[in-house]
Design an enzyme around this catalytic site. Sequence first.
Site, PDB file in Angstrom:
ATOM      1  N   ASP A   6       0.875  -1.178   0.000  1.00  0.00           N
ATOM      2  CA  ASP A   6       0.000   0.000   0.000  1.00  0.00           C
ATOM      3  C   ASP A   6       0.912   1.228   0.000  1.00  0.00           C
ATOM      4  O   ASP A   6       2.138   1.109   0.126  1.00  0.00           O
ATOM      5  CB  ASP A   6      -0.890  -0.008   1.252  1.00  0.00           C
ATOM      6  CG  ASP A   6      -1.858   1.168   1.298  1.00  0.00           C
ATOM      7  OD1 ASP A   6      -2.277   1.652   0.220  1.00  0.00           O
ATOM      8  OD2 ASP A   6      -2.195   1.625   2.409  1.00  0.00           O
ATOM      9  N   SER A   7       0.308   2.401  -0.110  1.00  0.00           N
ATOM     10  CA  SER A   7       1.099   3.630  -0.017  1.00  0.00           C
ATOM     11  C   SER A   7       1.680   3.804   1.386  1.00  0.00           C
ATOM     12  O   SER A   7       2.679   4.487   1.560  1.00  0.00           O
ATOM     13  CB  SER A   7       0.217   4.835  -0.342  1.00  0.00           C
ATOM     14  OG  SER A   7      -0.876   4.875   0.548  1.00  0.00           O
ATOM     15  N   CYS A  69      -4.686  -1.685  -1.636  1.00  0.00           N
ATOM     16  CA  CYS A  69      -4.940  -0.255  -1.809  1.00  0.00           C
ATOM     17  C   CYS A  69      -5.989  -0.092  -2.915  1.00  0.00           C
ATOM     18  O   CYS A  69      -5.775  -0.536  -4.049  1.00  0.00           O
ATOM     19  CB  CYS A  69      -3.627   0.405  -2.214  1.00  0.00           C
ATOM     20  SG  CYS A  69      -3.786   2.138  -2.664  1.00  0.00           S
ATOM     21  N   GLU A 148      -1.996   8.172   8.788  1.00  0.00           N
ATOM     22  CA  GLU A 148      -0.534   8.103   8.881  1.00  0.00           C
ATOM     23  C   GLU A 148      -0.006   8.836  10.121  1.00  0.00           C
ATOM     24  O   GLU A 148       1.008   8.449  10.685  1.00  0.00           O
ATOM     25  CB  GLU A 148       0.112   8.706   7.623  1.00  0.00           C
ATOM     26  CG  GLU A 148      -0.165   7.937   6.348  1.00  0.00           C
ATOM     27  CD  GLU A 148       0.482   6.561   6.295  1.00  0.00           C
ATOM     28  OE1 GLU A 148       1.597   6.406   6.825  1.00  0.00           O
ATOM     29  OE2 GLU A 148      -0.140   5.645   5.737  1.00  0.00           O
ATOM     30  N   CYS A 180     -11.187   2.806   1.022  1.00  0.00           N
ATOM     31  CA  CYS A 180      -9.739   3.057   1.103  1.00  0.00           C
ATOM     32  C   CYS A 180      -9.276   2.244   2.301  1.00  0.00           C
ATOM     33  O   CYS A 180      -9.913   2.288   3.366  1.00  0.00           O
ATOM     34  CB  CYS A 180      -9.478   4.546   1.329  1.00  0.00           C
ATOM     35  SG  CYS A 180      -7.770   4.923   1.801  1.00  0.00           S
ATOM     36  N   HIS A 182      -6.952   2.583   4.340  1.00  0.00           N
ATOM     37  CA  HIS A 182      -6.643   3.383   5.531  1.00  0.00           C
ATOM     38  C   HIS A 182      -7.896   3.591   6.398  1.00  0.00           C
ATOM     39  O   HIS A 182      -7.788   3.738   7.612  1.00  0.00           O
ATOM     40  CB  HIS A 182      -6.113   4.769   5.135  1.00  0.00           C
ATOM     41  CG  HIS A 182      -4.669   4.791   4.746  1.00  0.00           C
ATOM     42  ND1 HIS A 182      -4.212   4.335   3.537  1.00  0.00           N
ATOM     43  CD2 HIS A 182      -3.569   5.253   5.407  1.00  0.00           C
ATOM     44  CE1 HIS A 182      -2.890   4.520   3.466  1.00  0.00           C
ATOM     45  NE2 HIS A 182      -2.486   5.076   4.584  1.00  0.00           N
TER      46      HIS A 182
HETATM   47  N1  DGL Z   1      -4.823   3.021   1.245  1.00  0.00           N
HETATM   48  C1  DGL Z   1      -5.037   3.480  -0.052  1.00  0.00           C
HETATM   49  C2  DGL Z   1      -6.386   3.143  -0.644  1.00  0.00           C
HETATM   50  O1  DGL Z   1      -6.915   2.121  -0.289  1.00  0.00           O
HETATM   51  C3  DGL Z   1      -4.407   4.752  -0.533  1.00  0.00           C
HETATM   52  C4  DGL Z   1      -4.499   5.954   0.313  1.00  0.00           C
HETATM   53  C5  DGL Z   1      -3.605   7.045  -0.247  1.00  0.00           C
HETATM   54  O2  DGL Z   1      -2.398   6.822  -0.323  1.00  0.00           O
HETATM   55  O3  DGL Z   1      -4.137   8.093  -0.627  1.00  0.00           O
HETATM   56  O4  DGL Z   1      -6.904   3.830  -1.472  1.00  0.00           O
END
Ligand code: DGL
Length: 261
Positions: A6-7, A69, A148, A180, A182
């Site tokens: 993931d990011s 992600c 984060e 997302c 996150h």
């Molecule tokens: N966790 C990611 C997602 O599911 C990306 C969040 C990001 O880096 O903007 O979209």
Amino acid sequence: MIGIFDSGLGGLSVLAAIARKLPAADLIYLADTAHLPYGNKEDGYIRSRVLQIGRRLVDDGCGVIVVACNTATAAAVAAFREHFPELAVVGVEPGVKPAAAQSRSGRIAVLATESTARSERLAELIRQHAGSVRVHVEACPGWATRVETLHLDDPHFAAEARQHLTPLLECGVDQIVLGCTHYSFLAPVLQPIVDQRAALVDVAEAVARQCVRLAGTAALGSGRLTLLATAHPERLQAALPALGLGWLRHRLCSAARLIVA
Ligand code: DGL
């Protein structure tokens, strides 16, 4: 070996679900921290990051890769599969299908990054699986970055989240898709706002089930976890207990490492 990326921290929600289901699998989690967030970037940028990371995970011996992600899946999973045809690839897409099936009001919402919210892939997912319900797509800029920071109990964020959710709830949305990875970690903030009025829909468990189906011999290892990050590996490791995933530390074979990818 199974690679999950993931990011940043978001994909840890998917990693946790996979680690629970595959206790013997050797897992690598790669956070592309030097390039986060993905959600406000152009598709071409995200694609090039995803291909770089794929190359790194393949070189490390991964035969199964989970794109943990939604943003990377929407922008790049097709290119990823084309580039690495030998790999078993699992993408993560917003749970539009289960939300539409479970909705009684006929209105659902998808919370997502700006990139996912405007993606053709999400539009197609909605056309395919949510034709009979009204879908509100809500871009949530800054939410992944909030995760984060690990300052999840900031009252300013709770107020911002309420501003996004209240109009959706007022128009009868009864399923809210966390589009997302996150956002799984924001559930403790979002749940009291939606209360009983709507369900939060998270696909981490479903993704883990798909990973189990595809894992084959990658499920058989010694249960080791490797953490890699393109910046601040120490923060990735420190985030585990902060996000309620301290139990994953028992699978770590070494401290989180910085990589160039
Ligand atoms: N966790 C990611 C997602 O599911 C990306 C969040 C990001 O880096 O903007 O979209």
